[in-house]
Design an enzyme around this catalytic site. Structure first.
Site, PDB file in Angstrom:
ATOM      1  N   ASP A 277      18.063 -29.568   3.783  1.00 43.32           N
ATOM      2  CA  ASP A 277      16.624 -29.831   3.753  1.00 43.32           C
ATOM      3  C   ASP A 277      16.362 -31.334   3.636  1.00 43.32           C
ATOM      4  O   ASP A 277      17.243 -32.109   3.241  1.00 43.32           O
ATOM      5  CB  ASP A 277      15.986 -29.090   2.573  1.00 43.32           C
ATOM      6  CG  ASP A 277      14.552 -28.662   2.843  1.00 43.32           C
ATOM      7  OD1 ASP A 277      13.907 -29.247   3.739  1.00 43.32           O
ATOM      8  OD2 ASP A 277      14.075 -27.744   2.152  1.00 43.32           O
TER       9      ASP A 277
ATOM     10  N   ASP B  98       7.733 -23.667   7.091  1.00 44.67           N
ATOM     11  CA  ASP B  98       7.564 -23.057   5.777  1.00 44.67           C
ATOM     12  C   ASP B  98       6.459 -22.003   5.795  1.00 44.67           C
ATOM     13  O   ASP B  98       6.336 -21.216   4.853  1.00 44.67           O
ATOM     14  CB  ASP B  98       7.222 -24.124   4.730  1.00 44.67           C
ATOM     15  CG  ASP B  98       8.444 -24.912   4.279  1.00 44.67           C
ATOM     16  OD1 ASP B  98       9.578 -24.486   4.576  1.00 44.67           O
ATOM     17  OD2 ASP B  98       8.264 -25.962   3.633  1.00 44.67           O
TER      18      ASP B  98
END
Length: 693
Positions: free
Chosen positions: A450, A513
Site C-alpha cells: 500500500d 477502496d
C-alpha cells in the site's frame, strides 16, 4: 515480415495482422509520419509529400508531422524531448543515422537511429510489433556519448498523428473512493492535458489515451495507447490548425529534471498502442490478450479473504484465527492479514516503519496465525506500506533524514505519515532487507503493498518523481527473483497504482477502496477498457457500505465482485447461517467459472432497455458466463434483450437459466438475443452457457 522498407525512398511500413503504421525520412533528414490505420499492402505505394510553409508564421518545421519532435528551431508545437547540453545550448538538431531490425518469438522491432549534428548525443526510436495482437510498443532510448552530463527537461516517449479532426477523447477522472470515473469529450482547438503530479498514477487520470470517430463497442475507428509508467505522467491531445490530431505521452515535466551522465543511456517508458477499425471491443481484447500472454504472471488468482474491514487496527491472533477458520469454511483460498499487525500500530498515529510483529497482539509470534491458516488449507498474505514512516516510529526517531524534506521547512504529514526518500541507498537497503526478512522468515504467499499518501517536499533533487517509482519496480522485481511464488498486489490508497508500468511487476490491482457493489459496476466497466480482468481485485463487503451507506443484497454484492478476482472483506464472524450458505455457494460457483472470468474474452454488452441494465459476458473456448444487473426498476419494470457476442454462428449452445435449459444457435443468441426480466432493486443474475459438442 512485419517490417518493410520502400525501394525508392527511406519509407518504413510496419504491419500487424490487421493494421499498418508508416513513416519515412524526408529530404531534410526529419522522421515524418505517413500513416496509421488499416493494413496497407506495400511500402512502395507510400510517398513523401513535399511540404511548403504557409507563411513565415507557419514554418515547415511547425507543419511537418514528425514522429519525435524535439525542442529547437522554428518549432512552436509540443515537443517530446528538451535537453540542455553542457555548454548551455538548449536546442536539438537531429539527423537520420540508419536503422536496425530485430526479431524474436512473436515480435519484430525496428530501431531508428538519430544523432545530434553537433553533440555526441543519440536518440534511438524503437518500434516493437506484436503482429498477433495488432499492437505496437514505442519508446526512445537516449545515450550521452559526451564527457560531461546533460540535463533532460522534458521526455515524452512518442508522438502519434491521427489524420482526423473532431475526434472523441476518452479517459477517466476521479479521486479517492471514486476512481475510474469515465469521461468523453470532443477534441477541438486548444489542448487537452491529463496528468498526475502526486507520485502515484491513477486516482485522478489514467496514463492512456483513446481517440475515436464516433465508435461503438463493435464499430468505428479507435486509436489508443497505454503508457507503461507509474507515477507522474502527462499526456497532451491537440487538434492542430493543419487538419490532424496529435497525442504525446510520457514522464511529466512538472518539477522534473533528469541528468544523463557520460556514457549513460535512458529508456523512456514505453507506450503500448494500437488501432481498431471495429470499435472499442477489439481494443480491449487485444490489450487483455497481450497482458495475459506477455505481461502477467501465470496462474489463476486465488479467492482471498482480507481482515481489514472486520477488525481494522484492532488485530489480535485469537480473532484472526477465528476469521481464518470461518474464511476457510466459506471456501477462501488465501487469508490476508491487513494493517495493524506490526510495531505500535493501534491507529494511523504510529507503527509505520517499525516492521516487527507486535508481541501484545501476537504473543507467540506471527507463526501461530500462519500455522493456523495453513492448517485450514489456505495461503497466507500480509499488508505492508514500505514507502512510509510515522513521526512517532522508532525508524524515524533513529533516521529523521530518511524522509523527503527541506531542512528549512516544517515537513508535511498526510495521514500522519512521511514518505521515505527511497532514492537514498540506505533506505533502499532497509526496505529490501525488511521485506526479504519477512518473506524468508515467514511462510508468506501474498504481499499487499500500500501507499496511502502523495509525495511532497522532495528536496532539491528534481529527479525523485521518476526515480522513486523505478526503485519500487526494482525492489519487487528482485524480491520475486528470490521468492518467485509470492504474489504482489498494487494498492495506493485504493486505485492509485493501476497502469501498464506496474502490471507484471505486481500481480493484482486493488481497484478502489470503494467496495460498494453498485459503484463498482461503473469502476470495473471503465477499468475493463484497458486493463485485464485477471488483475482486477473485487471484494464483497458489509452493508451498509462504509462509504456510500447503501444496503445491497449479498447476491448482488457477490455477483459484482465475481466479475474480477474475487475477494471477501466482510466481518464473516457475524454471518447468519443463511449468509454462510449463500457465500459458500457463490464462492464454489466462482471457482467453477474462474478460468472463464480471469482468462476469457470480456464483452460489454448493449442494453436496449429503458431500464438501466448492466450486461457483461465472458467467453473462453466453448464456455461462457453472462452477468446481468438491475440496480433499480424504473420504467414499467421493463425487461431487456441480451445479445451475446463472440459465438460461432452455426454452433448450438445450451444456456442454463433459472427456468431451465435453452438450446439455440450462436446466430440466434447474437442477433435475436435472449429476453431477460429482472425486477425490484439490486437484482442480479449469473447465467452459464456452453457450446454443444
Amino acid at each position: 515480415m512485419s517490417i518493410a522498407v520502400g525501394t525508392n525512398s527511406q519509407v518504413f511500413l510496419l504491419s500487424t495482422g490487421n493494421t499498418s503504421y508508416a513513416f519515412g525520412i524526408d529530404d531534410r533528414g526529419l522522421v515524418r509520419h505517413l500513416y496509421w490505420g488499416k493494413k496497407l499492402p506495400s511500402a512502395d505505394e507510400l510517398e513523401m509529400p513535399v511540404l511548403t510553409e504557409v507563411s513565415t508564421n507557419d514554418p515547415v518545421f511547425e507543419i511537418t508531422p514528425e514522429e519525435f519532435p524535439v525542442h529547437g528551431g522554428l518549432r512552436y508545437k509540443e515537443h517530446c524531448l528538451k535537453v540542455t547540453f553542457p555548454d548551455g545550448t538548449r536546442e536539438l538538431v537531429y539527423r537520420y543515422d540508419g536503422y536496425d531490425t530485430e526479431q524474436g518469438d512473436g515480435w519484430e522491432e525496428l530501431v531508428l537511429h538519430l544523432k545530434d549534428e553537433h553533440y555526441a548525443f543519440r536518440m534511438d526510436l524503437h518500434y516493437k510489433l506484436y503482429p498477433a495482437y495488432d499492437l505496437m510498443e514505442r519508446t526512445v532510448v537516449l545515450k550521452n556519448e559526451m564527457e560531461e552530463p546533460l540535463q533532460i527537461e522534458q521526455l515524452h516517449s512518442a508522438q502519434f498523428h491521427i489524420p482526423y479532426e473532431n475526434l472523441n477523447f476518452s479517459n477517466v477522472h476521479g479521486h479517492w473512493g471514486a476512481e475510474e470515473q469515465p469521461f468523453t469529450q470532443r477534441v477541438s482547438y486548444g489542448k487537452i492535458l491529463i496528468e498526475n503530479r502526486r507520485g502515484t498514477s491513477s486516482h485522478n487520470h489514467n496514463p492512456y489515451f483513446i481517440l475515436d470517430r464516433d465508435a461503438t463497442e463493435t464499430s468505428g475507428e479507435v486509436f489508443f495507447g497505454a503508457l507503461r509508467l507509474t507515477g507522474n505522467f502527462s499526456g497532451v491531445v491537440e487538434q492542430t490548425p493543419y487538419g490532424e490530431t496529435l497525442v504525446q505521452m510520457g514522464i511529466n515535466p512538472h518539477d522534473c529534471l533528469l541528468a544523463l551522465e557520460p556514457g549513460q543511456t535512458l529508456t523512456a517508458p514505453a507506450i503500448l498502442c494500437g488501432y481498431s477499425a471495429t470499435g472499442f471491443e477489439t481494443m480491449s481484447h487485444n490489450l487483455h490478450r497481450f497482458a495475459l500472454d506477455h505481461i502477467m504472471s501465470a496462474g489463476l488468482r486465488p479467492v482471498l479473504y482480507n481482515s481489514w474491514e472486520a477488525t481494522e487496527f484492532h488485530v489480535n491472533c485469537r480473532d484472526q484465527i477465528k476469521l481464518a477458520q470461518k474464511a476457510s469454511e466459506l471456501g477462501a483460498e488465501l487469508f490476508v492479514l491487513d494493517d495493524g499487525w506490526f510495531g505500535e500500530r493501534h491507529s494511523i498515529q504510529n507503527g509505520l516503519g517499525d516492521w516487527y510483529v507486535n508481541e501484545g497482539k501476537f504473543p507467540n509470534g506471527l507463526e501461530e496465525l500462519i500455522d493456523a491458516v495453513k492448517e485450514q488449507g489456505m495461503k497466507f498474505g500480509l499488508w505492508v506500506e514500505p514507502e512510509m514512516v510515522n513521526p512517532k516510529a522508532k525508524l524515524y526517531q533513529d533516521h529523521p533524514d530518511w524522509i523527503y524534506h527541506y531542512d528549512t521547512r516544517v515537513t508535511d504529514t498526510s495521514r500522519v505519515q512521511y514518505v521515505l526518500n527511497v532514492t537514498k541507498p540506505e533506505v533502499q537497503e532497509f526496505i529490501y532487507n525488511m521485506l526479504d526478512n519477512l518473506l524468508t522468515r515467514y511462510d508468506i504467499d501474498y504481499i499487499k503493498w500500500d501507499a496511502n499518501r502523495p509525495i511532497s517536499q522532495t528536496g532539491p533533487q528534481r529527479d525523485i518523481w521518476y526515480n522513486h517509482i523505478q526503485f519500487i519496480y526494482h525492489v519487487v522485481t528482485e524480491l520475486k527473483k528470490k521468492h518467485p511464488d509470492v504474489l504482489f498486489e498494487a494498492c495506493a490508497s485504493g486505485g492509485g497504482r493501476i497502469d501498464y508500468g506496474i502490471l507484471g511487476i505486481f500481480d493484482d490491482f486493488w481497484t478502489s477502496d470503494n467496495t460498494d457493489a453498485y459503484d463498482r459496476l461503473y469502476i470495473q466497466n471503465s477499468y475493463s477498457r484497458i486493463y485485464p480482468i485477471k488483475a482486477m481485485r473485487a471484494w464483497v463487503t458489509d452493508c451498509p457500505n462504509f462509504l456510500s451507506g447503501r444496503v445491497i443484497p449479498l447476491t448482488f454484492r457477490f455477483h459484482s465482485a465475481m466479475m474480477g478476482s474475487l475477494g471477501i472483506g466482510c466481518n464473516i464472524l457475524k454471518f447468519t447461517p443463511e449468509e454462510v450458505a449463500l457465500a459458500q455457494k457463490m464462492i464454489a460457483q466462482y471457482k467453477e467459472i474462474r478460468p472463464i472470468i480471469q482468462e476469457g474474452a470480456f464483452y460489454r454488452l448493449d442494453n436496449p432497455s429503458a431500464d438501466q441494465y448492466f450486461l457483461y459476458e465472458y467467453l473462453k473456448g466453448d464456455k461462457g458466463v453472462l452477468f446481468a444487473f438491475l440496480p433499480q426498476s424504473k420504467v414499467g419494470h421493463r425487461g431487456t434483450t441480451v445479445r451475446l457476442r463472440g459465438l460461432e454462428e452455426d454452433a448450438r449452445y445450451t444456456v442454463h437459466t433459472s427456468q431451465g435449459d435453452i438450446v439455440k444457435s450462436g446466430s440466434y443468441l447474437m442477433d435475436h438475443g435472449l429476453p431477460l426480466h429482472l425486477s425490484g432493486d439490486y437484482a442480479s443474475v449469473l447465467v452459464q452457457f456452453e457450446k454443444n459438442q
